[in-house]
Design an enzyme around this catalytic site. Sequence first.
Site, mmCIF file in Angstrom:
data_model
loop_
_atom_site.group_PDB
_atom_site.id
_atom_site.type_symbol
_atom_site.label_atom_id
_atom_site.label_comp_id
_atom_site.label_asym_id
_atom_site.label_seq_id
_atom_site.Cartn_x
_atom_site.Cartn_y
_atom_site.Cartn_z
ATOM 1 N N PRO A 114 -23.790 -31.102 3.403
ATOM 2 C CA PRO A 114 -24.302 -30.962 1.606
ATOM 3 C C PRO A 114 -25.887 -30.065 2.036
ATOM 4 O O PRO A 114 -27.148 -31.299 1.490
ATOM 5 C CB PRO A 114 -24.376 -32.287 1.785
ATOM 6 C CG PRO A 114 -25.222 -32.524 3.131
ATOM 7 C CD PRO A 114 -24.183 -31.960 3.599
ATOM 8 N N CYS A 115 -25.748 -29.038 1.195
ATOM 9 C CA CYS A 115 -27.070 -28.393 1.251
ATOM 10 C C CYS A 115 -27.747 -28.285 0.613
ATOM 11 O O CYS A 115 -28.692 -28.183 -0.225
ATOM 12 C CB CYS A 115 -26.554 -26.032 1.304
ATOM 13 S SG CYS A 115 -25.396 -25.721 0.463
#
EC number: 2.1.1.63
Length: 151
Positions: A114-115
């Site tokens: 989850p950047c």
Amino acid sequence: MAVQCFDSPVGRLSITEENGEITRLDWGGEPQGNSDVLDEAVAQLAAYFAGERTAFDLPLRVHGSDFQRAVCDEMLKIPFGDTVTYGDIAKALGVSAQPVGGACGGNPIPIIIPCHRVMGAGGKLTGFSGAGGVETKVALLRHEGAAGLLI
């Protein structure tokens, strides 16, 4: 190598599997073969977007430098609905924030890693390497009800 596609609220996603591990998530693309791992990835993504899943449990392989993998490992620790800054990840790794930004931008498996949960200093909204750029990042953060964001 096999690729399966999934039509999500943020566009058509293509998920790549190599040797039983997810190695890429991209926007667009066409299916090429199939596997049990890809079927599970699509099922988990569908559950995520339906609000039924807050974490992924998939075998992942990040191709890249040791540093790239370390940053991805830190991003995997960010809980659903939370955000951290590049500086937070830099502090955890004992490096400066600038290379962390580059590694986040080079994340080969966005959404699953989850950047989109990584923000600039002071919680400032920053770019996103996926299709749609910052609008896609905002859509993902809204979907997760990210705390403290006025979006």
